[in-house]
Design a protein around this motif. Structure first.
Motif, mmCIF file in Angstrom:
data_model
loop_
_atom_site.group_PDB
_atom_site.id
_atom_site.type_symbol
_atom_site.label_atom_id
_atom_site.label_comp_id
_atom_site.label_asym_id
_atom_site.label_seq_id
_atom_site.Cartn_x
_atom_site.Cartn_y
_atom_site.Cartn_z
ATOM 1 N N SER A 83 0.625 -1.179 -0.116
ATOM 2 C CA SER A 83 0.052 -0.027 -0.048
ATOM 3 C C SER A 83 0.773 1.296 0.114
ATOM 4 O O SER A 83 2.023 1.135 -0.060
ATOM 5 C CB SER A 83 -0.745 0.078 1.473
ATOM 6 N N ALA A 84 0.222 2.459 -0.050
ATOM 7 C CA ALA A 84 0.940 3.871 0.149
ATOM 8 C C ALA A 84 1.178 4.024 1.543
ATOM 9 O O ALA A 84 0.442 3.492 2.571
ATOM 10 C CB ALA A 84 0.241 4.622 -0.454
ATOM 11 N N LYS A 111 -1.841 9.729 5.809
ATOM 12 C CA LYS A 111 -1.799 8.913 4.529
ATOM 13 C C LYS A 111 -1.347 9.502 3.557
ATOM 14 O O LYS A 111 -2.192 10.396 3.128
ATOM 15 C CB LYS A 111 -3.079 8.144 4.577
ATOM 16 N N GLU A 126 0.814 4.509 -3.797
ATOM 17 C CA GLU A 126 1.545 3.142 -3.809
ATOM 18 C C GLU A 126 2.908 3.023 -4.803
ATOM 19 O O GLU A 126 3.669 2.383 -4.539
ATOM 20 C CB GLU A 126 0.465 2.207 -4.491
ATOM 21 N N PHE A 131 -3.620 -1.470 -5.326
ATOM 22 C CA PHE A 131 -4.545 -0.162 -5.464
ATOM 23 C C PHE A 131 -4.851 0.316 -6.952
ATOM 24 O O PHE A 131 -5.711 1.052 -7.185
ATOM 25 C CB PHE A 131 -4.212 1.059 -4.504
ATOM 26 N N ARG A 162 -11.049 2.839 -2.080
ATOM 27 C CA ARG A 162 -10.115 2.747 -0.958
ATOM 28 C C ARG A 162 -10.098 1.489 -0.092
ATOM 29 O O ARG A 162 -10.773 0.403 -0.153
ATOM 30 C CB ARG A 162 -10.831 3.777 0.065
ATOM 31 N N GLY A 163 -8.733 1.160 0.081
ATOM 32 C CA GLY A 163 -8.315 -0.122 0.796
ATOM 33 C C GLY A 163 -8.318 -1.214 -0.332
ATOM 34 O O GLY A 163 -7.830 -2.299 0.096
ATOM 35 N N GLY A 164 -8.167 -0.656 -1.569
ATOM 36 C CA GLY A 164 -8.086 -1.572 -2.568
ATOM 37 C C GLY A 164 -6.720 -2.472 -3.160
ATOM 38 O O GLY A 164 -6.898 -3.406 -3.468
ATOM 39 N N SER A 165 -5.713 -2.202 -1.849
ATOM 40 C CA SER A 165 -4.485 -2.966 -2.015
ATOM 41 C C SER A 165 -4.660 -4.570 -1.851
ATOM 42 O O SER A 165 -4.186 -5.392 -1.985
ATOM 43 C CB SER A 165 -3.378 -2.426 -1.093
ATOM 44 N N ASP A 166 -5.681 -4.579 -0.912
ATOM 45 C CA ASP A 166 -6.250 -5.978 -0.398
ATOM 46 C C ASP A 166 -6.690 -6.445 -1.662
ATOM 47 O O ASP A 166 -6.216 -7.860 -1.729
ATOM 48 C CB ASP A 166 -7.535 -5.850 0.394
ATOM 49 N N THR A 177 -1.947 8.670 0.630
ATOM 50 C CA THR A 177 -3.226 8.430 -0.168
ATOM 51 C C THR A 177 -4.155 9.884 -0.126
ATOM 52 O O THR A 177 -4.653 10.255 -0.906
ATOM 53 C CB THR A 177 -3.966 7.314 -0.193
HETATM 54 N N1 ASP Z 1 -3.835 3.684 -0.263
HETATM 55 C C1 ASP Z 1 -5.284 3.046 -0.539
HETATM 56 C C2 ASP Z 1 -5.986 3.700 0.486
HETATM 57 O O1 ASP Z 1 -5.591 4.389 1.189
HETATM 58 C C3 ASP Z 1 -5.375 1.895 -0.838
HETATM 59 C C4 ASP Z 1 -4.859 0.771 0.269
HETATM 60 O O2 ASP Z 1 -4.476 1.371 1.116
HETATM 61 O O3 ASP Z 1 -5.253 -0.279 0.233
HETATM 62 O O4 ASP Z 1 -7.166 3.513 0.356
#
Ligand code: ASP
Length: 437
Positions: free
Chosen positions: A37-38, A48, A115, A169, A183-187, A50
């Motif tokens: 992730s970032a 963050k 990222e 991401f 958001r959270g897409g690195s998962d 992002t």
């Molecule tokens: N950096 C992105 C976010 O903050 C994706 C991630 O962290 O998964 O949503």
């Protein structure tokens, strides 16, 4: 053995966290694919990358200088590089990018740089080959990930390089432009990589030692869940437990790849293992798997003596459909049924819904209860143990919690009770103490 390890924002927030990541990766040579992730928050008052990048874009849109924010981003990245003694000439790239910061720059391209740059640094530090997501994660014309192109691209990058690091991401659209996920897409990126290379396990490294049996803001020090099935996880997530990005589950589930949630700050903890099915021994570990709940539901009870259940229920459901209100649960009685929906989703339409139901169902009465919380005890073992519901209701009764509605999933993965909002926390605690503690 091949493992894909995804590290979330808090795991790559600064040089100290990079060191922990390196120790984890070095400790197991089968961790050959890393997704990052970032850089996230280093503490409560930090930001963050992002979020800063989104803020930068908002400034550009309104024609306000984003120099200060960009400077913070640069400092952060250069700081990590210098503290770790890396050689990536990041200043040049950042200042070249600085010149691209105009209104015309797409927001997706800009925020993906969190990222991108974090991963460039981490790749050098780990000694892994950096593989840009723009060259191996492809979206189709409909905006969803094109697995037919993505899977072989990731697999061949691994084959060619041995150890690869892919930024999470984002990916590339058919037009060549960058697109970010939600958001959270690195998962999701991690799960795609795991599916693409047929990993034996997908490790998702974060800042908690797995999924807890209940919300720690309500239950003090809830136990972590050692094993959980994808089905149970879905029930828990649906009932409000925030765990993983929902879309990140499918690619690994489809391939039968176990998903292990781990804590970068406590790598010795085994975390939570999410699997398709569970062995007898693991089954015996615990009676229920977890408890979760959501507040603010409404229950609409339709009472009609001697009704023809199927047609009356169908008419009522059609009314909900017409107003675009999803029905979350249905409970049936002989002369009545109750439909549970989120109060927010019903909104002001609730009175129209009731009026329409009166017209189409011709009931004896329609009752509305608001301020209801749904609390679910989730667990695959419940179905094989008689008397669970009885015990549960007795325990709630002893603590003065009045049950307004009860639902059990057809697959018996969850027992759900509706209680007044003011009893929400008590109900969760009583259920935890009675079944999990
Ligand atoms: N950096 C992105 C976010 O903050 C994706 C991630 O962290 O998964 O949503």
């Amino acid at each position: 053995m091949l493992k894909v390890a995804k590290f979330g924002g808090s795991s790559v927030a600064g040089a100290e966290q990079f060191k922990k990541v390196k120790a984890i990766v070095d400790a197991d040579p089968t961790r050959r694919v890393v997704v990052a992730s970032a850089a996230g928050k280093r503490g409560k008052d930090d930001h963050k990358l992002t979020d800063l990048l989104y803020l930068c874009h908002a400034h550009l849109t309104y024609g306000v200088s984003c120099d200060e924010i960009w400077h913070t981003i640069e400092e952060r990245l250069i700081g990590i590089r210098d503290e770790l003694g890396l050689s990536l000439p990041i200043e040049e790239e950042l200042s070249a990018y600085r010149r691209k910061l105009t209104k015309e720059l797409s927001v997706d391209e800009l925020v993906s740089r969190g990222e991108y740059f974090t991963s460039r640094l981490l790749a050098e530090y780990l000694g892994f080959t950096f593989v840009d997501a723009a060259s191996c994660v492809f979206f189709g014309m409909d905006g969803t990930v094109d697995r037919e192109k993505t899977d072989p691209a990731i697999a061949s990058a691994l084959k060619a390089n041995g150890k690869i690091l892919i930024p999470g991401f984002y990916g590339r659209l058919p037009s060549g432009r960058i697109k970010v996920m939600s958001r959270g897409g690195s998962d999701i990126s991690g799960a795609l990589a795991a599916a693409a290379v047929d990993a034996d396990v997908y490790e998702n490294w974060t800042d908690v030692s797995g999924i807890l049996m209940a919300d720690p803001r309500i239950v003090s020090e809830p136990k972590p869940i050692a094993h959980i099935t994808f089905g149970e996880l879905r029930e828990l997530a649906f009932m409000g437990a925030s765990v993983l990005h929902e879309e990140s589950i499918q690619p690994v589930k489809d391939k039968g790849i176990p998903l292990n949630i781990r804590n970068t700050n406590r790598p010795e903890d085994p975390g939570t293992m999410i699997v398709e099915s569970i062995t007898e021994e693991e089954q015996n570990e615990r009676f229920i798997t977890g408890i979760a709940g959501r507040k603010n539901f409404s229950i609409l009870t339709v009472i009609k003596h001697n009704m023809k259940l199927s047609s009356t229920l169908r008419s009522a459901l059609e009314v909900f459909d017409r107003y675009n209100v999803p029905v979350e649960h249905i409970t049936l009685g002989l002369d009545s049924f109750a439909l549970v929906a989120s109060t927010a989703a019903l909104g002001d339409a609730v009175y129209d819904v009731i009026a329409d139901i009166r017209k189409s169902c011709r009931p004896d009465n329609v009752e509305l209860q608001e301020g209801i919380s749904l609390v679910a005890a989730v667990g695959r073992k419940m179905s094989s143990r008689p008397g669970v519901s009885g015990r549960l209701f007795a325990a709630l009764g002893e603590h003065g919690v009045n049950i307004r509605t009860i639902a059990q999933g057809a697959d018996e993965l969850a027992i759900i009770v509706g209680v007044a909002n003011e009893n929400f926390e008590t109900a969760i605690r009583v259920m935890y103490d009675g079944f999990a503690g």
